[in-house]
Design an enzyme around this catalytic site. Structure first.
Site, PDB file in Angstrom:
ATOM      1  N   TRP A  75       4.146   0.053 -13.689  1.00 43.37           N
ATOM      2  CA  TRP A  75       3.674   1.412 -13.380  1.00 43.37           C
ATOM      3  C   TRP A  75       4.721   2.328 -13.990  1.00 43.37           C
ATOM      4  CZ3 TRP A  75       5.166   5.821 -10.638  1.00 43.37           C
ATOM      5  CH2 TRP A  75       4.139   6.688 -10.274  1.00 43.37           C
ATOM      6  N   GLU A 461      -6.758  14.390   5.388  1.00 38.99           N
ATOM      7  CA  GLU A 461      -6.974  13.003   4.978  1.00 38.99           C
ATOM      8  C   GLU A 461      -8.276  12.859   4.189  1.00 38.99           C
ATOM      9  OE1 GLU A 461      -5.352  10.455   4.636  1.00 38.99           O
ATOM     10  OE2 GLU A 461      -6.803   8.816   4.596  1.00 38.99           O
ATOM     11  N   HIS A 484      -7.096  33.279   5.768  1.00 38.99           N
ATOM     12  CA  HIS A 484      -5.796  33.713   5.218  1.00 38.99           C
ATOM     13  C   HIS A 484      -5.614  33.249   3.777  1.00 38.99           C
ATOM     14  CE1 HIS A 484      -4.789  35.143   9.142  1.00 38.99           C
ATOM     15  NE2 HIS A 484      -4.997  33.949   9.672  1.00 38.99           N
ATOM     16  N   LYS A 583      -0.270   1.286  -4.734  1.00 36.76           N
ATOM     17  CA  LYS A 583      -0.427   0.952  -3.316  1.00 36.76           C
ATOM     18  C   LYS A 583       0.924   0.972  -2.603  1.00 36.76           C
ATOM     19  CE  LYS A 583      -2.951  -0.628   0.101  1.00 36.76           C
ATOM     20  NZ  LYS A 583      -3.760   0.450   0.709  1.00 36.76           N
TER      21      LYS A 583
HETATM   22  C1  G6P Z   1       0.630   5.510  -1.674  1.00 34.83           C
HETATM   23  C2  G6P Z   1      -0.783   5.014  -1.425  1.00 34.83           C
HETATM   24  C3  G6P Z   1      -1.390   5.758  -0.249  1.00 34.83           C
HETATM   25  C4  G6P Z   1      -0.476   5.621   0.964  1.00 34.83           C
HETATM   26  C5  G6P Z   1       0.958   6.077   0.676  1.00 34.83           C
HETATM   27  C6  G6P Z   1       1.900   5.708   1.796  1.00 34.83           C
HETATM   28  O1  G6P Z   1       0.599   6.816  -2.142  1.00 34.83           O
HETATM   29  O2  G6P Z   1      -1.574   5.200  -2.578  1.00 34.83           O
HETATM   30  O3  G6P Z   1      -2.651   5.192   0.054  1.00 34.83           O
HETATM   31  O4  G6P Z   1      -0.979   6.395   2.013  1.00 34.83           O
HETATM   32  O5  G6P Z   1       1.424   5.422  -0.498  1.00 34.83           O
HETATM   33  O6  G6P Z   1       1.961   4.319   1.845  1.00 34.83           O
HETATM   34  P1  G6P Z   1       2.429   3.483   3.097  1.00 34.83           P
HETATM   35  O7  G6P Z   1       2.340   2.056   2.621  1.00 34.83           O
HETATM   36  O8  G6P Z   1       3.830   3.901   3.395  1.00 34.83           O
HETATM   37  O9  G6P Z   1       1.499   3.756   4.213  1.00 34.83           O
END
Ligand code: G6P
Length: 588
Positions: A75, A461, A484, A583
């Protein structure tokens, strides 16, 4: 984010190429944009490719054979998404893969270049390769070279290296980036998460920061610290939950995981009895999290303050440590993380531990993950492995844990909690209706989500979910804040999704809906059977079962996940692997 897999085949001559590719496929869910493998066969052979592991697989021929190898999904951080920047990064006789960021790479690169080392990539990783090479030239063994180079690096790293002239050995080192050693019946493995190794391993060892491991085909596995003193590390059995993660009848993991929620919630309720003394003597609560998990924390703040009467704050973990926060005594500190590997969340826990004596609680979905290991107490969500990058079942399972803590003194609500899985099943039955409504959104380039009270974090969310997988620009706002500023965005095109359960804030949200209807026409209301009659017939509605007000954030998440999912399907995006996202976010 980047994924690592390394394999030493059991017997000399066992070809590890197919298993390396399978390992990379299992790492795909973490998010990446190029991939590569290298094996020791006739010299070091390497193949890399931009894009999916399938592209890499297509480039591999039967001629590529080796009994020891490494593979990586990258990545991009330093350097563009190109084949030259993909890992493994190698010289004639050393090949390495790396997760993390080397913060002092510029100065190291400069020194190495002045010594005549030629760089073939733009990566920070390449400095590690040349430093290892330099150590070997000075006469160091691979083990000594790893330890010397470890001490030269600043930043975060999980590195696996193989050396042409030590063709039975893999070496790996870890500093603030997850690395796991796996022991199979015959072969040995190293990976960035247990999922990469799952169907081959019987036992795993979680490496700790400062660990170096030497894995030798016949001599076994030895762990060292950076002074090369041998250290012991515990072996854990591999849980069956990690094995055979399949989509089954579903076209995408995300849809499967959305539909898994009633069971994920049931299991999470069953497995997490809360000790009521947990909150004794606590005067404040601090919640640390990122992304979707941060939204779970925002909901929990409402619950903790309203029902436990404990002042609570929720902080974006990536901001927390940089404002030098003062942590009061008797604060109970929660971290929430699906992966348990998010670097910023982990660093925030470490900040708390170094600057206070406060107890830390991790809410995590992955057993023995970094945040779990760094905390005093762990509550595991029992959502099972979540493969879709966009978090769904892990989020609602997090809410269940946080609700169980918030309502631990309230037998009525604890009883009501058990009704949630069935209500979620009813909400999932609305999928065909939601799919039709998603057409309104998928045709638009923008969307607005509005909610009040506990529905405000759920609006955030919902907007995040839509952005993540459909790439439609979406924003969530507190409905009361609409006038606002956000109201300037309302025209007769933009879809506005209102979260409007019956109850305390219903009438107030209704007024906000009227304000939007006066200026636009694309309103979608998510409400319940008690609220539905209040809306004009021409407003698009999703009518959920009526639920105990406190639990509405859990139930209302489901249609929002489905809206995002179907809008993304209608737009034809790569739902389980959305562009640019990862992820497990293991870099800052
Ligand atoms: C990444 C993922 C999100 C997730 C965030 C926090 O940005 O794409 O889906 O909410 O990380 O990840 P965690 O594993 O700490 O919940």
């Amino acid at each position: 984010m980047c994924g690592i897999v390394g394999i030493i085949g059991g017997e000399k001559g066992t070809n590890v190429v197919p298993e390396l590719i399978r390992g990379l496929e299992r790492l795909e869910y973490r998010g990446y944009d190029s991939a590569g493998i290298a094996v020791i066969g006739n010299g070091i052979e390497r193949i890399r490719s931009v894009g999916k592991v399938a592209n890499l697989r297509g480039k591999i021929t039967d001629a590529m054979v080796g009994d020891l190898g490494i593979g990586h999904t990258r990545w991009a951080t330093h350097g563009k998404v190109t084949e030259d920047n993909a890992h493994p990064i190698m010289s004639k006789d050393v090949a390495i893969i790396h997760n993390g960021i080397i913060e002092n790479f510029k100065s190291l690169r400069f020194i190495l270049q002045t010594e005549g080392y030629v760089f073939e990539s733009e990566t920070d990783t390449e400095v590690i390769l040349h430093l290892l090479q330099r150590e070997l030239l000075k006469g160091s063994s691979p083990r000594q070279a790893m330890s010397n180079v470890f001490k030269m690096l600043d930043g975060t790293f999980a590195v696996v290296a193989m050396f042409l002239h030590f063709s039975d050995t893999l070496l790996a080192m870890r500093h603030k980036s997850s690395l796991i050693v796996g022991l199979g019946k015959e072969s040995m493995y190293v990976g960035s998460d247990a999922g990469a190794l799952s169907d081959s391993c019987e036992e795993v060892v979680y490496m700790e920061d400062g660990d170096i491991v030497e894995m030798h085909r016949t001599d076994g596995i030895v762990f060292f610290n950076t002074e090369l003193e041998e250290i012991k590390r515990r072996r854990h059995g591999v849980t069956s939950a990690l094995v055979n993660i399949e989509k089954g009848e579903y076209p995408h993991f995300m849809l499967k995981e959305i539909k898994d929620q009633p069971n994920a919630i049931r299991n999470t309720i069953l497995h997490n009895g809360i000790d009521k003394t947990l909150l004794d003597g606590i005067s404040n609560i601090l919640i640390l999290a990122c992304g979707t998990s941060y939204h779970a924390g925002m909901v929990a703040k409402y619950w903790f303050e309203k029902y436990l009467k404990i002042p609570s704050i929720v902080e974006i973990a990536s901001e927390f440590r940089y404002r030098s926060p003062v942590i009061q005594e008797h604060t109970l500190v929660f971290s929430i993380s699906q992966s348990g590997e998010t670097l910023d969340t982990l660093a925030a826990i470490e900040y708390v531990r170094s600057n206070s004596n406060c107890s830390t609680i991790a809410v995590a979905n992955v057993k023995n993950s970094a945040t779990a290991r760094a905390s005093d107490i762990v509550f595991y969500t029992q959502a099972g492995v979540e493969m879709g990058v966009a978090s769904t079942k892990a989020f609602t399972a997090q809410l269940i844990i946080l609700a169980s803590i918030s309502f631990c003194h309230n037998d009525f609500l604890m009883d009501k909690l058990k009704e949630i899985p069935t209500l979620c099943e009813d909400a999932l039955d609305l999928a065909p209706e939601v799919e039709k409504i998603a057409h309104i959104i998928s045709k638009s380039n923008n969307a607005i989500y509005l909610g009040r009270g506990m529905m405000y974090p759920i609006a955030l969310e919902g907007a995040l979910k839509l952005k993540e997988i459909s790439y439609i620009h979406a924003e969530g706002f507190a409905a009361g804040e609409m006038k606002h500023g956000p109201i300037a965005l309302i025209d007769d095109q933009v879809p506005v999704i209102f979260l409007c359960p019956s109850g305390e804030l219903f009438e107030k949200t209704l007024s906000n809906i009227q304000e939007v209807l006066a200026r636009g026409k694309n309103v979608i209301v998510i409400t319940d059977s008690n609220g539905e009659m209040a809306f004009p017939p021409d407003v698009a509605k999703i009518v959920l079962p009526t639920i105990q007000a406190e639990f509405a954030p859990i139930l209302y998440s489901i249609p929002l996940q489905l809206i995002a999912y179907y809008a993304a399907v209608q737009r034809g995006t790569d739902i389980d692997r959305p562009r640019n996202l990862a992820k497990s976010v293991t870099v800052e």
